[in-house]
Design an enzyme around this catalytic site. Structure first.
Site, PDB file in Angstrom:
ATOM      1  N   LYS A   1      -1.255  13.681   0.155  1.00  0.00           N
ATOM      2  CA  LYS A   1       0.036  14.081   0.752  1.00  0.00           C
ATOM      3  C   LYS A   1      -0.248  14.567   2.167  1.00  0.00           C
ATOM      4  CE  LYS A   1       4.166  16.656  -0.678  1.00  0.00           C
ATOM      5  NZ  LYS A   1       5.170  15.596  -0.610  1.00  0.00           N
TER       6      LYS A   1
HETATM    7  N1  PPE Z   1       6.326  10.620  -3.673  1.00  0.00           N
HETATM    8  C1  PPE Z   1       6.465  11.040  -2.416  1.00  0.00           C
HETATM    9  C2  PPE Z   1       6.214  10.085  -1.309  1.00  0.00           C
HETATM   10  C3  PPE Z   1       6.838  12.363  -2.169  1.00  0.00           C
HETATM   11  O1  PPE Z   1       6.965  12.784  -0.909  1.00  0.00           O
HETATM   12  C4  PPE Z   1       7.078  13.237  -3.239  1.00  0.00           C
HETATM   13  C5  PPE Z   1       7.501  14.653  -2.988  1.00  0.00           C
HETATM   14  C6  PPE Z   1       6.931  12.744  -4.546  1.00  0.00           C
HETATM   15  C7  PPE Z   1       6.529  11.433  -4.721  1.00  0.00           C
HETATM   16  C8  PPE Z   1       7.129  13.604  -5.750  1.00  0.00           C
HETATM   17  O2  PPE Z   1       6.086  14.525  -5.869  1.00  0.00           O
HETATM   18  P1  PPE Z   1       6.275  15.918  -6.616  1.00  0.00           P
HETATM   19  O3  PPE Z   1       7.053  16.785  -5.721  1.00  0.00           O
HETATM   20  O4  PPE Z   1       4.889  16.362  -6.856  1.00  0.00           O
HETATM   21  O5  PPE Z   1       6.990  15.652  -7.870  1.00  0.00           O
HETATM   22  N2  PPE Z   1       8.351  14.809  -1.871  1.00  0.00           N
HETATM   23  C9  PPE Z   1       8.634  16.110  -1.284  1.00  0.00           C
HETATM   24  C10 PPE Z   1       9.743  16.008  -0.254  1.00  0.00           C
HETATM   25  C11 PPE Z   1       9.332  15.373   0.991  1.00  0.00           C
HETATM   26  C12 PPE Z   1      10.120  15.912   2.137  1.00  0.00           C
HETATM   27  O6  PPE Z   1       9.574  16.755   2.823  1.00  0.00           O
HETATM   28  O7  PPE Z   1      11.260  15.519   2.352  1.00  0.00           O
HETATM   29  C13 PPE Z   1       9.144  17.103  -2.313  1.00  0.00           C
HETATM   30  O8  PPE Z   1       9.815  16.696  -3.260  1.00  0.00           O
HETATM   31  O9  PPE Z   1       8.888  18.291  -2.123  1.00  0.00           O
END
Ligand code: PPE
Length: 305
Positions: free
Chosen positions: A159
Site C-alpha cells: 500500500k
Molecule cells: N484495494 C485498494 C486498492 C485499497 O486502496 C483498499 C483500501 C482496499 C483494497 C481494501 O483494503 P482494506 O481497507 O484493508 O480492507 N482503501 C482505502 C481508501 C483509499 C483512499 O484513501 O481513498 C481504505 O479503505 O481505507
C-alpha cells in the site's frame, strides 16, 4: 471528500497541532511517491471508540515497507500505541485513521538508501466513502480502461502512496463517465480489485474474490468479510474472476475500510441484482462486528488508551 480538522496529529513521536503538521516541499515522498500508508476506522461502541483490526493494519504497513525496502523507525507496538493515542487525544467517538511513513527531507534523487523515514498518524471523521445509500441502492461500476499495475512494475500488494496514481486515474475516469467507481483488471485481463476496495462476485451461490496474485491488495475488510460469510453459512472462494463473471453475477459487493461493504447495482451498464441477499446479510453483520456487538470478534475491536 473534504477533511474535517481535528486537534492533534502524531508526527515522529510527538503530538503536533493539526495546522502545524507540515512537510517541506522538497520532501522525497512528495516527489517520488515513496511512502506507505494505512486506512483504519475507529467505531463507536458501548464502551467508547474501538479501532477495528488496528494491529493487522499496522502489520500490513510493515509489510508494505518491507516490499519497498523502507525501514520504519518505530516498532509495531509503538505504532499501535501511537494510533491509540491519536484517537484518545482527539476525543472523537468514531473516526478514520491515516498512518503514513514517507521518505523525508534532506535527500533528492532516486537513490532512496540515504533517506530518512518520517511517520505521521492523523485522524478525522469520515463518512460513507461511496455514499450513504451504497448498501441499499448500490453503486454503478465501470471496468476501467486503466490496467492495475503488474507485480514487477509497482507491487500491488504494497500500500504505497505512489500506487494510488493508478487508482486515481481509474476513479476519475469512472466519475467523469457518470459511474461511481472503477473495477481494475490486471495486465492478464483478470479482475484485480477496485480503485480503493476489494471485490466479491457471487456466481452459482458462492462468493468469489480475487487473490493477491491477481493484483489485489490483501484487504483486511476482505478477510473480515470471509470470516463473517463463513459464520453466516456462505461459501467464499479466493479465486480468479474473469470480466464475464461480473456481467453474469448473481450479486456483487465491494469492501474496504473506507467503503465498508457496499453493493453494486451495475457493471458497464449491465444491471446486477441489488442489494443481493448475501450482500445485505454481510453488510449488516459487518456493522455489528465493527461496533463490538458480536461475540467472538472482541479481539478485533482494539481500545484506545
Ligand atoms: N484495494 C485498494 C486498492 C485499497 O486502496 C483498499 C483500501 C482496499 C483494497 C481494501 O483494503 P482494506 O481497507 O484493508 O480492507 N482503501 C482505502 C481508501 C483509499 C483512499 O484513501 O481513498 C481504505 O479503505 O481505507
Amino acid at each position: 471528500m473534504p477533511i474535517t480538522p481535528t486537534d492533534k496529529i502524531w508526527m515522529n513521536g510527538e503530538m503536533v497541532d493539526w495546522d502545524r503538521a507540515q512537510v517541506h516541499v522538497l520532501t522525497h515522498g512528495l516527489h517520488y511517491g515513496s511512502g506507505v500508508f494505512e486506512g483504519i476506522r475507529a467505531y463507536a461502541t458501548d464502551d467508547g471508540p474501538a479501532i477495528f483490526r488496528l494491529s493487522d493494519h499496522i502489520a500490513r504497513m510493515f509489510d508494505s515497507a518491507r516490499i519497498l525496502g523502507m525501514e520504519l523507525p518505530y516498532s509495531h507496538a509503538e505504532l499501535v500505541d501511537a494510533c491509540k493515542q491519536v484517537v484518545a487525544v482527539n476525543g472523537l467517538p468514531s473516526c478514520y485513521l491515516r498512518p503514513i511513513a514517507y521518505l523525508g527531507y534532506g535527500e533528492m534523487g532516486l537513490n532512496t538508501l540515504p533517506c530518512s523515514v518520517d511517520v505521521a498518524i492523523a485522524c478525522w471523521p469520515w463518512g460513507a466513502y461511496l455514499g450513504d445509500d451504497a448498501v441499499t441502492k448500490g453503486v454503478r461500476m465501470k471496468v476501467s480502461s486503466w490496467t492495475r499495475h503488474d507485480h514487477n512494475t509497482m507491487p500491488p500488494a504494497a500500500k504505497t502512496t505512489g500506487n494510488y496514481v493508478n487508482s486515481s486515474l481509474a476513479k476519475v475516469e469512472a466519475l467523469n463517465a457518470g459511474y461511481d467507481e472503477a473495477i481494475m483488471l490486471a495486465p492478464n485481463g483478470l479482475v484485480a480489485e477496485c480503485s480503493g476496495e476489494n471485490i466479491f462476485v457471487a456466481r452459482r451461490g458462492r462468493l468469489l474474490t480475487p487473490p493477491l496474485s491477481a493484483g489485489a491488495l490483501e484487504g483486511i475488510t476482505q478477510s473480515t468479510v470471509m470470516r463473517i460469510a463463513d459464520d453466516l453459512g456462505f461459501t467464499t472462494v479466493v479465486d480468479n474472476v474473469a470480466r464475464s463473471d461480473l456481467y453474469v453475477a448473481e450479486e456483487i459487493f465491494v469492501c474496504g475500510t473506507a467503503a465498508e461493504v457496499s453493493s453494486v447495482n451495475s457493471v458497464d451498464d449491465r444491471p446486477i441484482p441489488c442489494p443481493g441477499p448475501m450482500t445485505t446479510a454481510i453488510a449488516e453483520r459487518y456493522q455489528e462486528v465493527v461496533s463490538g456487538r458480536v461475540d467472538g470478534y472482541e479481539d478485533w475491536c482494539e481500545r484506545p488508551v
